[in-house]
Design an enzyme around this catalytic site. Structure first.
Site, PDB file in Angstrom:
ATOM      1  N   LYS A  45       0.809  -1.232   0.000  1.00  0.00           N
ATOM      2  CA  LYS A  45       0.000   0.000   0.000  1.00  0.00           C
ATOM      3  C   LYS A  45       0.840   1.280   0.000  1.00  0.00           C
ATOM      4  CE  LYS A  45      -4.466  -1.325   1.855  1.00  0.00           C
ATOM      5  NZ  LYS A  45      -5.489  -1.022   2.855  1.00  0.00           N
ATOM      6  N   ASP A  76     -10.281   3.480   1.213  1.00  0.00           N
ATOM      7  CA  ASP A  76     -10.572   3.058   2.593  1.00  0.00           C
ATOM      8  C   ASP A  76     -11.225   4.199   3.382  1.00  0.00           C
ATOM      9  OD1 ASP A  76      -9.641   0.440   2.443  1.00  0.00           O
ATOM     10  OD2 ASP A  76      -7.600   0.977   3.028  1.00  0.00           O
TER      11      ASP A  76
HETATM   12  P1  NAP Z   1      -1.326  -2.768  10.915  1.00  0.00           P
HETATM   13  O1  NAP Z   1      -0.825  -1.767   9.943  1.00  0.00           O
HETATM   14  O2  NAP Z   1      -0.510  -3.972  11.220  1.00  0.00           O
HETATM   15  O3  NAP Z   1      -1.601  -1.957  12.295  1.00  0.00           O
HETATM   16  C1  NAP Z   1      -2.045  -2.601  13.450  1.00  0.00           C
HETATM   17  C2  NAP Z   1      -1.994  -1.629  14.634  1.00  0.00           C
HETATM   18  O4  NAP Z   1      -2.500  -2.324  15.759  1.00  0.00           O
HETATM   19  C3  NAP Z   1      -0.606  -1.132  14.998  1.00  0.00           C
HETATM   20  O5  NAP Z   1      -0.689   0.176  15.480  1.00  0.00           O
HETATM   21  C4  NAP Z   1      -0.185  -2.061  16.124  1.00  0.00           C
HETATM   22  O6  NAP Z   1       0.655  -1.458  17.082  1.00  0.00           O
HETATM   23  C5  NAP Z   1      -1.523  -2.305  16.804  1.00  0.00           C
HETATM   24  N1  NAP Z   1      -1.531  -3.602  17.491  1.00  0.00           N
HETATM   25  C6  NAP Z   1      -1.372  -4.813  16.939  1.00  0.00           C
HETATM   26  N2  NAP Z   1      -1.451  -5.774  17.885  1.00  0.00           N
HETATM   27  C7  NAP Z   1      -1.634  -5.120  19.063  1.00  0.00           C
HETATM   28  C8  NAP Z   1      -1.768  -5.544  20.413  1.00  0.00           C
HETATM   29  N3  NAP Z   1      -1.738  -6.844  20.744  1.00  0.00           N
HETATM   30  N4  NAP Z   1      -1.949  -4.598  21.373  1.00  0.00           N
HETATM   31  C9  NAP Z   1      -1.995  -3.283  21.044  1.00  0.00           C
HETATM   32  N5  NAP Z   1      -1.868  -2.822  19.781  1.00  0.00           N
HETATM   33  C10 NAP Z   1      -1.694  -3.735  18.811  1.00  0.00           C
HETATM   34  O7  NAP Z   1      -2.753  -3.342  10.464  1.00  0.00           O
HETATM   35  P2  NAP Z   1      -3.889  -2.549   9.660  1.00  0.00           P
HETATM   36  O8  NAP Z   1      -3.693  -2.754   8.203  1.00  0.00           O
HETATM   37  O9  NAP Z   1      -3.943  -1.177  10.215  1.00  0.00           O
HETATM   38  O10 NAP Z   1      -5.210  -3.381  10.059  1.00  0.00           O
HETATM   39  C11 NAP Z   1      -5.693  -3.336  11.383  1.00  0.00           C
HETATM   40  C12 NAP Z   1      -7.069  -4.021  11.470  1.00  0.00           C
HETATM   41  O11 NAP Z   1      -8.009  -3.312  10.673  1.00  0.00           O
HETATM   42  C13 NAP Z   1      -7.089  -5.476  10.978  1.00  0.00           C
HETATM   43  O12 NAP Z   1      -7.925  -6.203  11.842  1.00  0.00           O
HETATM   44  C14 NAP Z   1      -7.717  -5.363   9.593  1.00  0.00           C
HETATM   45  O13 NAP Z   1      -8.414  -6.540   9.232  1.00  0.00           O
HETATM   46  C15 NAP Z   1      -8.704  -4.215   9.814  1.00  0.00           C
HETATM   47  N6  NAP Z   1      -9.031  -3.527   8.562  1.00  0.00           N
HETATM   48  C16 NAP Z   1     -10.330  -3.553   8.137  1.00  0.00           C
HETATM   49  C17 NAP Z   1     -10.690  -2.904   6.973  1.00  0.00           C
HETATM   50  C18 NAP Z   1     -12.113  -2.938   6.510  1.00  0.00           C
HETATM   51  O14 NAP Z   1     -12.375  -2.657   5.318  1.00  0.00           O
HETATM   52  N7  NAP Z   1     -13.068  -3.221   7.378  1.00  0.00           N
HETATM   53  C19 NAP Z   1      -9.719  -2.200   6.225  1.00  0.00           C
HETATM   54  C20 NAP Z   1      -8.386  -2.188   6.695  1.00  0.00           C
HETATM   55  C21 NAP Z   1      -8.059  -2.855   7.869  1.00  0.00           C
HETATM   56  P3  NAP Z   1       2.224  -1.180  16.860  1.00  0.00           P
HETATM   57  O15 NAP Z   1       2.314   0.033  15.977  1.00  0.00           O
HETATM   58  O16 NAP Z   1       2.742  -0.938  18.205  1.00  0.00           O
HETATM   59  O17 NAP Z   1       2.770  -2.426  16.209  1.00  0.00           O
END
Ligand code: NAP
Length: 297
Positions: free
Chosen positions: A70, A106
């Site tokens: 991305k 998004d």
């Molecule tokens: P990402 O870039 O990996 O970001 C995840 C974030 O969550 C990071 O800030 C990470 O913290 C934090 N995190 C992960 N595990 C954690 C834990 N155990 N405790 C506290 N914080 C934690 O992932 P993303 O692409 O943003 O996606 C995140 C979620 O959104 C996923 O579940 C995805 O399926 C969902 N999503 C949904 C849609 C939709 O269309 N509905 C679209 C996009 C994403 P750190 O920075 O400290 O690592």
């Protein structure tokens, strides 16, 4: 049936086999009776530039972009929308006379369920849990809603500071503050919109990013939004529903970001209901959005 005249769309990622986009897009294309096919493409990070040349050569009309491309795709695009520049990530690409152009749908997907409520978001305090890629679209969405305050809460101070600094030159004004988890109790007690952008609670995990005691501090009039769509009712949303808050899950964001991308490629209206139903059929029936009925949103 795919023939030599079939036009190609797709999604690139690494891995890509779990993507639900082909189900949703092919259902819409079939419903419209168009000679198009939408395919998943497994693209390794080191092959991204070469693959883009190959996609142009085979006449791919456009594609979605998912993890890990991305942000990495930005230097290879000849045109990037203001929204994608602000978010710093692209999820939708299409072919132009000058090369590939990209945007980020998004933000539109995130906003769609919120905009169904007749509500003045400009008076609201938004609290966002997590500071990853999805949080970027949510921050931009909250900025477009003109939320009075946007607070991002994370677990890693360095990542939080990097996140905050990355908005410094944003072409769209974003009023943003970042916080450690110790500040959650006060923030939650002031939140009107609480969004989970962490993967905590995603299948097969059944945890919540907030404890029951933390959730109990949330005003009952607050809207609670989880970007997770599998399961459709996460523990986070269940806690919120149990105390009477209005909740939204991630399914509609997934549907609407896809519909916005398909509109760009086809330059026509697309059957959003068919796309939603295709996802529901694939994943199982979702719980209906829950409303506390305590205020007119
Ligand atoms: P990402 O870039 O990996 O970001 C995840 C974030 O969550 C990071 O800030 C990470 O913290 C934090 N995190 C992960 N595990 C954690 C834990 N155990 N405790 C506290 N914080 C934690 O992932 P993303 O692409 O943003 O996606 C995140 C979620 O959104 C996923 O579940 C995805 O399926 C969902 N999503 C949904 C849609 C939709 O269309 N509905 C679209 C996009 C994403 P750190 O920075 O400290 O690592």
């Amino acid at each position: 049936m795919i023939t030599s005249t079939t036009k190609l769309l797709g999604v690139i990622g690494y891995p890509i086999e779990h993507s639900l986009s082909p189900v949703m897009h092919n259902a819409a294309l079939k419903n419209l009776g168009l000679d198009y096919d939408y395919r998943p493409f497994l693209v390794k990070p080191e092959d991204l530039e070469t693959e883009l040349t190959g996609f142009a050569a085979i006449g791919l009309r456009g594609f979605n972009v998912t993890i890990p491309h991305k942000q990495a795709i930005l230097p290879f695009l000849s045109e990037v929308s203001l929204t994608a520049q602000a978010v710093g990530a692209v999820n939708t690409v299409w072919r132009t006379g000058n090369g590939w152009a990209g945007t980020n749908t998004d933000v539109e997907g995130f906003l769609a369920p919120l905009q169904t409520y007749d509500y003045d978001w400009s008076q609201t305090v938004a609290v966002i849990l997590g500071n990853g890629g999805a949080a970027r679209a949510v921050v931009q969405g909250c900025a477009q809603l003109r939320c009075a305050e946007i607070h991002v809460v994370g677990r890693n101070q360095l990542n939080l500071e990097t996140f905050l600094n990355s908005w410094a030159n944003s072409p769209l004004a974003v009023k943003l503050r970042v916080h450690s988890q110790e500040e959650l109790p006060l923030l939650i007690s002031q939140a009107n919109l609480l969004v989970n952008t962490t993967p905590i609670g995603m299948h097969p995990n059944v945890e919540s990013p907030l404890s029951a005691a933390q959730m109990a501090n949330l005003p009952l009039t607050a809207v609670v939004y989880d970007l997770i769509y599998n399961p459709n009712l996460t523990q986070f949303l269940r806690q919120a529903q149990n105390q009477g808050n209005t909740t939204i899950n991630g399914l509609e964001m997934l549907v609407q970001q896809g519909a916005a991308a398909l509109k760009i490629w086809l330059q026509q209206d697309v059957p959003v209901d068919i796309m939603r139903q295709a996802l529901i059929n694939k994943m199982g029936k979702p719980s209906p959005p829950h409303s506390s009925g305590q205020r007119q949103l």
